[in-house]
Write a protein that holds these residues in place. Structure first.
Motif, mmCIF file in Angstrom:
data_model
loop_
_atom_site.group_PDB
_atom_site.id
_atom_site.type_symbol
_atom_site.label_atom_id
_atom_site.label_comp_id
_atom_site.label_asym_id
_atom_site.label_seq_id
_atom_site.Cartn_x
_atom_site.Cartn_y
_atom_site.Cartn_z
ATOM 1 N N PHE A 53 7.930 14.262 -8.606
ATOM 2 C CA PHE A 53 8.668 13.007 -8.435
ATOM 3 C C PHE A 53 10.120 13.089 -8.877
ATOM 4 O O PHE A 53 10.835 12.087 -8.831
ATOM 5 C CB PHE A 53 7.952 11.834 -9.116
ATOM 6 N N CYS A 54 10.597 14.273 -9.255
ATOM 7 C CA CYS A 54 12.004 14.409 -9.629
ATOM 8 C C CYS A 54 12.825 14.901 -8.436
ATOM 9 O O CYS A 54 13.507 15.910 -8.520
ATOM 10 C CB CYS A 54 12.148 15.358 -10.807
ATOM 11 N N TYR A 55 12.707 14.222 -7.323
ATOM 12 C CA TYR A 55 13.499 14.585 -6.164
ATOM 13 C C TYR A 55 13.737 13.339 -5.320
ATOM 14 O O TYR A 55 13.081 12.318 -5.489
ATOM 15 C CB TYR A 55 12.813 15.680 -5.343
ATOM 16 N N PHE A 56 14.681 13.430 -4.394
ATOM 17 C CA PHE A 56 15.071 12.258 -3.602
ATOM 18 C C PHE A 56 14.098 12.020 -2.460
ATOM 19 O O PHE A 56 13.598 10.916 -2.271
ATOM 20 C CB PHE A 56 16.492 12.451 -3.062
ATOM 21 N N GLY A 57 13.832 13.041 -1.667
ATOM 22 C CA GLY A 57 12.893 12.911 -0.553
ATOM 23 C C GLY A 57 13.595 12.745 0.782
ATOM 24 O O GLY A 57 14.622 12.075 0.888
ATOM 25 N N VAL A 58 13.014 13.351 1.819
ATOM 26 C CA VAL A 58 13.593 13.297 3.154
ATOM 27 C C VAL A 58 13.384 11.924 3.792
ATOM 28 O O VAL A 58 14.305 11.343 4.379
ATOM 29 C CB VAL A 58 12.988 14.401 4.044
ATOM 30 N N ILE A 109 0.835 -1.207 0.000
ATOM 31 C CA ILE A 109 0.000 0.000 0.000
ATOM 32 C C ILE A 109 0.869 1.256 0.000
ATOM 33 O O ILE A 109 0.589 2.232 -0.705
ATOM 34 C CB ILE A 109 -0.957 -0.012 1.208
ATOM 35 N N VAL A 110 1.941 1.237 0.782
ATOM 36 C CA VAL A 110 2.856 2.387 0.796
ATOM 37 C C VAL A 110 3.481 2.573 -0.586
ATOM 38 O O VAL A 110 3.624 3.700 -1.077
ATOM 39 C CB VAL A 110 3.950 2.185 1.867
ATOM 40 N N GLY A 111 3.830 1.457 -1.236
ATOM 41 C CA GLY A 111 4.423 1.549 -2.561
ATOM 42 C C GLY A 111 3.510 2.212 -3.569
ATOM 43 O O GLY A 111 3.935 3.091 -4.331
ATOM 44 N N VAL A 112 2.238 1.821 -3.593
ATOM 45 C CA VAL A 112 1.312 2.390 -4.579
ATOM 46 C C VAL A 112 0.845 3.781 -4.180
ATOM 47 O O VAL A 112 0.376 4.545 -5.023
ATOM 48 C CB VAL A 112 0.093 1.469 -4.803
ATOM 49 N N SER A 113 0.962 4.128 -2.896
ATOM 50 C CA SER A 113 0.480 5.430 -2.429
ATOM 51 C C SER A 113 1.546 6.507 -2.486
ATOM 52 O O SER A 113 1.242 7.681 -2.266
ATOM 53 C CB SER A 113 -0.029 5.314 -0.987
ATOM 54 N N ALA A 114 2.779 6.115 -2.756
ATOM 55 C CA ALA A 114 3.860 7.105 -2.831
ATOM 56 C C ALA A 114 3.568 8.101 -3.945
ATOM 57 O O ALA A 114 3.179 7.725 -5.050
ATOM 58 C CB ALA A 114 5.192 6.407 -3.064
ATOM 59 N N CYS A 169 5.481 9.774 -5.787
ATOM 60 C CA CYS A 169 6.302 9.606 -6.989
ATOM 61 C C CYS A 169 5.739 8.528 -7.907
ATOM 62 O O CYS A 169 6.026 8.524 -9.114
ATOM 63 C CB CYS A 169 7.730 9.264 -6.600
ATOM 64 N N ASN A 170 4.944 7.591 -7.389
ATOM 65 C CA ASN A 170 4.320 6.566 -8.222
ATOM 66 C C ASN A 170 2.946 6.998 -8.711
ATOM 67 O O ASN A 170 2.591 6.784 -9.868
ATOM 68 C CB ASN A 170 4.212 5.246 -7.455
ATOM 69 N N LEU A 171 2.158 7.621 -7.835
ATOM 70 C CA LEU A 171 0.818 8.043 -8.234
ATOM 71 C C LEU A 171 0.854 9.080 -9.348
ATOM 72 O O LEU A 171 0.014 9.075 -10.245
ATOM 73 C CB LEU A 171 0.058 8.609 -7.024
#
Length: 318
Positions: A276-281, A118-123, A125-127
């Protein structure tokens, strides 16, 4: 099932049969490509050109048309809007299932594995990639490549990397050496020689896709403003790279152009690229935590995290 229900819930406004797909590149590339690919397949051929775009646009040599991505063929046979929605839904589900099974393989219980999916699909950068068929398709194969590597399935690992390439987005191809390197580090030690052989075979297996692209891109006009149409930025400071870590963390900011004009940005843009073009904290914190743990994945985590920082900061500076 749970992950599929979650995807249906968070995307309910898009998945409805009566919802129109009207957003930026979806209507400019995604739907027309699906429609023409399906039309061609029903007539029994794979098109070299799209005759109804301009004076005839390359189709087979354009990887974003997904003419060489076999899963797209099944979706393309449907009406274009239904094909677009179903392809994106299935690939988002496929991505979530990959993360869930990866967690399960690492010993996480069923509830935790579902949460990982769920975390993977809710990120975000993916949505945000739902707008583009090739990017989401390529990203969906990444967790499966990791799972194949950890289980020592070198053939499936090559298939996953090949499908990531054939999904059709050249920006994702830049990530392939990193994903392949991480896979070889995750593979059981006795199998690494075989994985190295598969990695060497990857450019050969995917040659029909990337050779056509590079042949086409040599004659293409660069995307965006280039050359004399844009004044170079001279006021770009090293601290501006922080936006590639957390885009909304620091605002407003200004860039000084060589002609003396100043571009001011009061807030970070909501356009998809900036989302989604960033690394993220959070990935940075989790990556540092994982890199400090004495696990078999530590070397792969360091490689992927370091490459992510280089791509976000180094390429941004260049």
């Amino acid at each position: 099932l749970v992950i599929g229900l979650w995807i249906g819930l968070i995307g309910r406004e898009l998945w409805r049969p009566d919802a129109r797909v009207i957003f930026r590149d979806s209507n400019l590339m995604g739907l027309p490509n699906l429609q023409y690919l399906g039309e061609s397949l029903r007539e029994g051929f794979i098109p070299w050109l799209h005759p109804r775009r301009g004076c005839g646009m390359p189709f087979l040599a354009d990887p974003q048309a997904q003419a060489m991505y076999l899963p797209a063929w099944a979706f393309a046979l449907l009406p274009e809007e239904a094909a677009f929605k179903l392809q994106q839904f299935v690939h988002l589900l496929f991505l979530g299932m990959g993360f869930a099974l990866l967690a399960r393989f690492r010993g996480v219980n069923a509830a935790g594995s579902i949460c990982a999916g769920i975390v993977g699909v809710s990120a975000q950068c993916n949505l945000v990639q739902i707008e583009w068929l090739p990017t989401l398709a390529g990203a969906a194969w990444v967790p499966w490549s990791m799972l194949a590597a950890m289980t020592g399935a070198s053939g499936w690992w090559l298939l996953c990397l090949s499908m990531m390439m054939y999904s059709g987005y050249a920006y994702l191809w830049v990530m392939t050496p990193v994903i392949a390197g991480a896979g070889m580090l995750l593979a059981p030690r006795p199998e690494r020689r075989r994985f190295l052989l598969m990695a060497l075979l990857l450019p050969v297996v995917t040659a029909p896709c990337w050779m056509g692209y590079f042949a086409l891109s040599g004659d293409a006009k660069p995307h965006g403003l280039t050359g004399d149409s844009m004044s170079p930025v001279t006021g770009f400071e090293p601290w501006h790279l922080s936006f590639f870590l957390m885009p909304r963390g620091i605002a407003p900011y200004e860039f000084i152009h060589a002609d003396g004009s100043i571009s001011s940005f009061p807030v970070e843009s909501d356009v998809a690229w900036s989302l989604f073009c960033y690394f993220g904290v959070v990935p940075l914190i989790l990556g540092l935590y994982a890199a400090c743990r004495p696990t078999r994945e530590r070397a792969a985590v360091v490689l992927m995290g370091g490459a992510g920082l280089v791509m976000a900061f180094g390429l941004g500076w260049l």
